[in-house]
Design a protein around this motif. Structure first.
Motif, PDB file in Angstrom:
ATOM      1  N   PHE B 173       0.851  -1.194   0.000  1.00  7.47           N
ATOM      2  CA  PHE B 173       0.000   0.000   0.000  1.00  7.47           C
ATOM      3  C   PHE B 173       0.881   1.237   0.000  1.00  7.47           C
ATOM      4  CE2 PHE B 173      -2.262   3.365   2.456  1.00  7.47           C
ATOM      5  CZ  PHE B 173      -3.174   3.679   1.459  1.00  7.47           C
ATOM      6  N   ARG B 174       0.707   2.063  -1.023  1.00  5.30           N
ATOM      7  CA  ARG B 174       1.592   3.220  -1.166  1.00  5.30           C
ATOM      8  C   ARG B 174       0.909   4.528  -0.823  1.00  5.30           C
ATOM      9  NH1 ARG B 174       6.689   4.360  -1.446  1.00  5.30           N
ATOM     10  NH2 ARG B 174       6.837   5.345  -3.482  1.00  5.30           N
ATOM     11  N   GLY B 175      -0.416   4.561  -0.982  1.00  2.23           N
ATOM     12  CA  GLY B 175      -1.105   5.819  -0.706  1.00  2.23           C
ATOM     13  C   GLY B 175      -2.314   6.005  -1.588  1.00  2.23           C
ATOM     14  N   ILE B 176      -2.626   7.261  -1.864  1.00  5.22           N
ATOM     15  CA  ILE B 176      -3.818   7.518  -2.668  1.00  5.22           C
ATOM     16  C   ILE B 176      -3.471   8.274  -3.950  1.00  5.22           C
ATOM     17  CG2 ILE B 176      -5.375   7.518  -0.667  1.00  5.22           C
ATOM     18  CD1 ILE B 176      -5.472  10.627  -0.993  1.00  5.22           C
ATOM     19  N   HIS B 177      -4.269   7.975  -4.951  1.00  2.52           N
ATOM     20  CA  HIS B 177      -4.212   8.688  -6.219  1.00  2.52           C
ATOM     21  C   HIS B 177      -5.432   9.592  -6.254  1.00  2.52           C
ATOM     22  CE1 HIS B 177      -5.116   8.968 -10.677  1.00  2.52           C
ATOM     23  NE2 HIS B 177      -3.893   9.438 -10.610  1.00  2.52           N
ATOM     24  N   ALA B 178      -5.204  10.889  -6.349  1.00  2.00           N
ATOM     25  CA  ALA B 178      -6.280  11.869  -6.213  1.00  2.00           C
ATOM     26  C   ALA B 178      -6.139  12.932  -7.295  1.00  2.00           C
ATOM     27  CB  ALA B 178      -6.228  12.508  -4.819  1.00  2.00           C
ATOM     28  N   GLU B 218       1.958   6.988   2.331  1.00  2.00           N
ATOM     29  CA  GLU B 218       3.309   7.444   2.041  1.00  2.00           C
ATOM     30  C   GLU B 218       3.299   8.441   0.873  1.00  2.00           C
ATOM     31  OE1 GLU B 218       7.386   5.023   1.113  1.00  2.00           O
ATOM     32  OE2 GLU B 218       5.645   3.894   1.887  1.00  2.00           O
ATOM     33  N   VAL B 219       2.431   8.162  -0.087  1.00  2.00           N
ATOM     34  CA  VAL B 219       2.366   9.008  -1.282  1.00  2.00           C
ATOM     35  C   VAL B 219       0.939   9.501  -1.492  1.00  2.00           C
ATOM     36  CG1 VAL B 219       2.759   9.122  -3.775  1.00  2.00           C
ATOM     37  CG2 VAL B 219       4.250   7.699  -2.346  1.00  2.00           C
ATOM     38  N   VAL B 220       0.813  10.789  -1.716  1.00  2.00           N
ATOM     39  CA  VAL B 220      -0.452  11.371  -2.185  1.00  2.00           C
ATOM     40  C   VAL B 220      -0.134  11.987  -3.536  1.00  2.00           C
ATOM     41  CG1 VAL B 220      -2.298  13.022  -1.736  1.00  2.00           C
ATOM     42  CG2 VAL B 220      -1.204  11.818   0.175  1.00  2.00           C
ATOM     43  N   THR B 221      -0.667  11.354  -4.590  1.00  2.00           N
ATOM     44  CA  THR B 221      -0.221  11.689  -5.944  1.00  2.00           C
ATOM     45  C   THR B 221      -1.386  12.199  -6.773  1.00  2.00           C
ATOM     46  OG1 THR B 221       1.032  10.845  -7.841  1.00  2.00           O
ATOM     47  CG2 THR B 221      -0.431   9.270  -6.743  1.00  2.00           C
TER      48      THR B 221
END
Lengths: 369, 369
Positions: B173-178, B218-221
């Motif tokens: 799980f790396r984060g969300i794609h928004a 960790e990442v919000v991309t």
């Protein structure tokens, strides 16, 4: 680059990878047969436009049903067609680049090649290039009959063109190209009839001007899927160039067509539902790179009440009047808004019969030069 | 099929065959540098979108300037990028077809691969496919922050997603794609600012919901060329995905951009005048198959008063306020209406500097599956 087909022969339809371009072979063959019969019955020549399909195997099927050859728009298309075994190609367009002119002349070693002109200097260049290649090119003067694109007006200058063509043994004057592109999508038969009555009278004028100077137009060529029956009845055209009739599209479906034009929709974009973000909304994997929206959004086939609402590069958003009509992973058929530029986005036609892949035909996509 | 380039390295610009896709290398490199510097200065990660270019050599230039990797939309695009040496690819899209999921997992043998999810069952399928391949896939939950396309709402169900992802050792799980795609072309900075304030608050909500459950994003991309600077300022995004900034297009030129976004037009369609039917009208050889009109007609570069009026399949009609501004055979540059689907029509970028062809880059066109 990997341009492998999205299917294998024998596969079930639902196994075809998406997005893919499907051809319903029964409908397609119905269309081929119907146009061939109609034009043959009228005693005219059929030269279908291959810009629609860019596919030598389809051109050969059209010729096997009596077409005298095919048309195309670009030298690169002509090269692909001749490489695929097509023996008679008319480029219904002006070719002005010196290197393209040489390529065109070279093609005439392997096939009968025709091309349109609307500039005297280009006639010279074509004549010299054909002479250098020791070939003969068929030359058609393009006459602007109302399309307001390329072409010369139907006036006395036509005689100067034919004289310039006659000055080259390497050029054979064949007649006039008189296509009214803008009339193809006039919706009502009546309005379309008026437009074609006008363009036909301009074509007749061109033929008569030349005839008075002792010059015979062996071929008067033009017409498209929207108007071929009108040109057929006009008494001056003896060769017709419909292209889209083999596939049809959403834009043509909005035309009021004559009873004779009972062409069936045979071309579909096969697409998969990749997201179901709301009960009455789904996202499919065919967007702007998988279909051309220049003539409007695609239609969702056999799904009343479902609308392809908007396209982004790689997504299509569909809205449905009913909730839960669709499920994730489901595959749907879309009717392209405009067949020709949609076909140009694909490398393969996937021919389907009885829900199975029967054939794969390569598309000379990207032949735009 | 012949997919040979329309030019050779060293050629003069005017010798390039038409239609062709030109890249002004000075402008292109200016754009690469500017975005890299801006995002680096802000202390964020840059992951440019490769759906714009579909070209591994360009992706590698972006990474050489500090990008952590690139994005793309399709498995076939990811395959082409990885085959070209790109080591980190995020598919900013849902992949639901079982065979595509396997292909995606296989790619993770050769590169770091991320993908978005908005369905729990697909999380399972990704987990199993990655396990079978003995690889690990990076998983991003796609959150709908106002784009109204794919994605899940920013609510408590996000916790269920992250739990399902955590159940697989083969998934990370790396984060969300928004991504707020619909905001990219809102014309005024003010209105765009409001849209991104809203999407940023939704992204923040998603992060906070997960944080309260002890789960770290960790990442919000997200972000695009029209909005990256707004996401940059929002304090919640730490990775930005602009794509079009490398080329720009007519549609982006109609956006009111911030001073920081001084990107230059670097992409052009090179086209030739093939007919001059009237003193104030010319026809060029780039039509619907050479440019995408979904966002309007192209602009004619450095030709004030000249308008690309209408496109048919293989023709463009240009109208000029002045007579005899142009001559037959002349070549012109057009600014595409929309860069991404236009690039998808070509096999090659022709890189130009000082009016010479400096480089040819292959485009993985047609990677739409």
């Amino acid at each position: 680059m990997d341009h492998s087909p999205p299917a294998e022969v024998g596969m079930k339809l639902e196994e075809v990878d998406t997005p893919a371009l499907l051809v319903d072979l029964d409908a397609f063959e119905h269309n081929l047969d119907l146009m061939a019969k109609t034009v043959r019955t009228a005693g005219l020549r059929l030269r279908p436009h291959a810009k629609t399909h860019k596919c030598a195997p389809i051109a050969l099927q059209q010729m096997a049903r009596g077409a005298v050859g095919v048309c195309c728009q670009k030298v690169s298309e002509a090269e692909a067609l001749v490489a695929g075994g097509v023996t008679d190609v008319l480029v219904t367009n002006e070719i002005v680049d010196p290197r393209k002119i040489v390529r065109l002349a070279k093609l005439a070693h392997d096939a009968r090649i025709g091309v349109c002109v609307d500039d005297l200097n280009i006639v010279e260049q074509l004549g010299k290039a054909a002479r250098a290649q020791k070939v003969v090119l068929d030359i058609y003067i393009e006459v602007d009959v109302g399309g307001e694109r390329c072409g010369v007006p139907p006036n006395e200058r036509l005689i100067e063109y034919s004289a310039r063509i006659a000055a080259f043994e390497s050029l054979r004057f064949r007649g006039i190209h008189a296509y009214q592109g803008r009339a193809q999508h006039i919706r009502s038969i009546e309005d379309r009839g008026r437009a074609i009555a006008d363009s036909t009278s301009k074509a007749r004028m061109a033929v008569e001007i030349l005839a008075r100077a002792g010059i015979t137009c062996e071929v008067v060529t033009g017409g498209g899927t929207g108007t071929y029956d009108l040109e057929m009845q006009g008494g001056i055209y003896n060769e017709l160039q419909p292209g889209s009739y083999i596939f049809m599209d959403a834009d043509y479906s909005r035309n009021e067509l004559s009873k004779a034009s009972a062409f069936q929709q045979s071309l579909f974009i096969y697409t998969q539902i990749m997201s179901v973000p709301a009960p009455q909304m789904v996202v499919v994997d065919a967007g702007l790179k998988a279909l051309s929206v220049d003539s409007g959004m695609p239609l969702v086939h056999e799904a009343p009440g479902v609308v392809y609402e908007r396209a982004s590069d790689d997504h299509g958003v569909l809205l449905s009047k009913q909730a839960r009509q669709f499920h994730l992973g489901q595959k749907l058929k879309l009717v392209p808004g405009h067949c020709d530029p949609t076909v140009n986005l694909y490398d393969w036609f996937v021919g389907i019969r009885h829900e199975r892949v029967e054939v794969l035909w390569p598309i000379a996509r990207g032949t735009i030069s």
